[in-house]
Design a protein around this motif. Sequence first.
Motif, short mmCIF file in Angstrom:
data_model
loop_
_atom_site.label_atom_id
_atom_site.label_comp_id
_atom_site.label_asym_id
_atom_site.label_seq_id
_atom_site.Cartn_x
_atom_site.Cartn_y
_atom_site.Cartn_z
N GLY A 1 8.38 -0.72 0.64
CA GLY A 1 7.77 -1.68 -0.27
C GLY A 1 6.68 -2.50 0.40
O GLY A 1 6.30 -2.24 1.54
N PRO A 2 6.17 -3.52 -0.31
CA PRO A 2 6.51 -3.92 -1.69
C PRO A 2 6.09 -2.85 -2.70
O PRO A 2 5.26 -1.99 -2.40
N PHE A 3 6.66 -2.94 -3.91
CA PHE A 3 6.52 -1.88 -4.88
C PHE A 3 5.60 -2.29 -6.02
O PHE A 3 5.55 -3.46 -6.41
N TRP A 4 4.89 -1.30 -6.54
CA TRP A 4 3.86 -1.58 -7.54
C TRP A 4 4.42 -2.30 -8.75
O TRP A 4 3.79 -3.19 -9.31
N PRO B 1 0.81 -1.21 0.00
CA PRO B 1 0.00 0.00 0.00
C PRO B 1 0.85 1.27 0.00
O PRO B 1 2.03 1.22 0.36
N PRO B 2 0.25 2.42 -0.40
CA PRO B 2 1.02 3.64 -0.60
C PRO B 2 1.79 4.12 0.62
O PRO B 2 2.88 4.68 0.49
N GLY B 3 1.27 3.91 1.82
CA GLY B 3 1.92 4.42 3.02
C GLY B 3 3.26 3.79 3.34
O GLY B 3 3.99 4.29 4.20
N ASN B 4 3.62 2.73 2.66
CA ASN B 4 4.87 2.03 2.97
C ASN B 4 6.12 2.73 2.43
O ASN B 4 7.23 2.37 2.79
#
Length: 260
Positions: free
Chosen positions: A188-191, A181-184
């Motif tokens: 990561g993990p990365f899109w 999720p974006p808050g990480n």
Amino acid sequence: MLFCMRAGEHANTRPYQRPPADRYFLPSEQKRAFRKGPILRPALEQDHWRFNEQRHDDIYVVGDVHGCIDALQTLWDRLSPSGDDLVVFVGDLVRKGPASNDVVEFVVQNDHAVSVRGNNEAKILNGQVDPDPFAPVVNAIESFPLVISWGDAMVVHGGVDPRQPLPEHDQTQLLETRSIPPGNGYDGPFWFEQYDELPRVFFGHTVLEQPFVSSHAVGLDTGCVYGGELTAYDYRANEIINISSEHTYEQRPNEKFLNV
């Protein structure tokens, strides 16, 4: 001055120097061309520029420049675009380095070059940073689209969220997506490690030790402004071209350089 047409617009509505119009999808072709390309939410389609791949020779995609005009000029000489070549920048031409305005002017004055908007251009336009130092190029920055595409390729600055369809993405996601999720953040993990669809997405924003290249995503921010490299991807040859930065304009912790 040369002009580009975007989805739903007519020629000459927004000045921004471009290659000749016959390298784009012409008005009679626009509807068919956009049906074959990535579909965005209607509110963002005006910020999507679609190119006709068959009207270009070599196509290059270049990572985040961040005001590093010397590195850009060196890389440009390596690429040596000519004829119907196209060079697409992933955004973040500005801030952190010493010559943001020079970099923007270099791009907009070159008939082979186009750029999407990055999150640092957005910060100038949104007033999150003082816009006065960028006054000579604000109009050019404002004209940058969020998305450039051709064939099965799409260039955005940040990325996409593989958990949701592309037409549901908003501007912030296209500009800033990094982890899921974006808050990480950089944990990561990365899109781009999870994304396995078309279009193939070319992106910057996430600083990498080495370019990330897969069949579905290509990451090109290799930290030029931090003393790393300025990287380009040769779309036709499927090859990486990069040059080392001769200067470190901003320090960055090692853990903020991803090794993926």
